[in-house]
Scaffold this active site. Sequence first.
Site, PDB file in Angstrom:
ATOM      1  N   CYS A 113       0.988  -1.058  -0.170  1.00  0.00           N
ATOM      2  CA  CYS A 113       0.162  -0.185  -0.165  1.00  0.00           C
ATOM      3  C   CYS A 113       1.083   1.342  -0.105  1.00  0.00           C
ATOM      4  O   CYS A 113       1.421   1.649  -0.919  1.00  0.00           O
ATOM      5  CB  CYS A 113      -0.948   0.008   1.154  1.00  0.00           C
ATOM      6  SG  CYS A 113      -2.571   1.173   0.823  1.00  0.00           S
ATOM      7  N   HIS A 114       0.806   1.953   1.200  1.00  0.00           N
ATOM      8  CA  HIS A 114       1.826   3.155   1.118  1.00  0.00           C
ATOM      9  C   HIS A 114       3.113   2.843   1.576  1.00  0.00           C
ATOM     10  O   HIS A 114       4.075   3.724   1.403  1.00  0.00           O
ATOM     11  CB  HIS A 114       1.166   4.221   2.130  1.00  0.00           C
ATOM     12  CG  HIS A 114       0.168   5.035   1.679  1.00  0.00           C
ATOM     13  ND1 HIS A 114      -1.441   4.592   1.491  1.00  0.00           N
ATOM     14  CD2 HIS A 114       0.020   6.324   1.083  1.00  0.00           C
ATOM     15  CE1 HIS A 114      -2.217   5.384   1.125  1.00  0.00           C
ATOM     16  NE2 HIS A 114      -1.431   6.225   0.696  1.00  0.00           N
TER      17      HIS A 114
END
Length: 184
Positions: A113-114
């Site tokens: 994800c991030h």
Amino acid sequence: MSALQQANALIIVNNWGIEETELTRPLRDLRKAGANVTLAAPSFDEVETVKHDRYEGEKVKPDALLEDVKAEDYDMLIVPGGTCNVDRLRITPKAISLAQEFAKAKKPIAAICHGPWLLVNAGLTSGKTLTSCRYIAADIENSGGVYRDQEVLIDDSQEWRLITSRKPDDLDAFVDAIESTLGD
């Protein structure tokens, strides 16, 4: 004893803002498979996770302080997402240096994800092909990385393995890739 049962994995997080399942799935699945997993955070306060960056999630006790862990003691680095988690982690000197040390030692790094934001700030994405949540695709490309929208992506270039995934829906493939890498 299998290679996975002898593996030592390090998960690094900030003390709050981690996407719950992006931490708990790798942590618990790897431990269930027999791997030694250390969760490191800036303090021994409970790690406060969130669901979808806004709803309160589970709290998890860290095993070690971020400042005390060393790349040489682990076989893999894992970076969960969560916007607030990685936004702070990516400007934390110890987190940056750990990522750089893992890459320099040719040890695998997994980020979801991030999570790849940390790798952008650590200068590790140039020339790598990876995926992430779509919100940081431009950051990856601006840092010299090649962004692909895929469930899981494994890049073995530059003599170290990078495993990346986009979001919680991709956790099965992400954890499988981690287990496969540690089990080799």
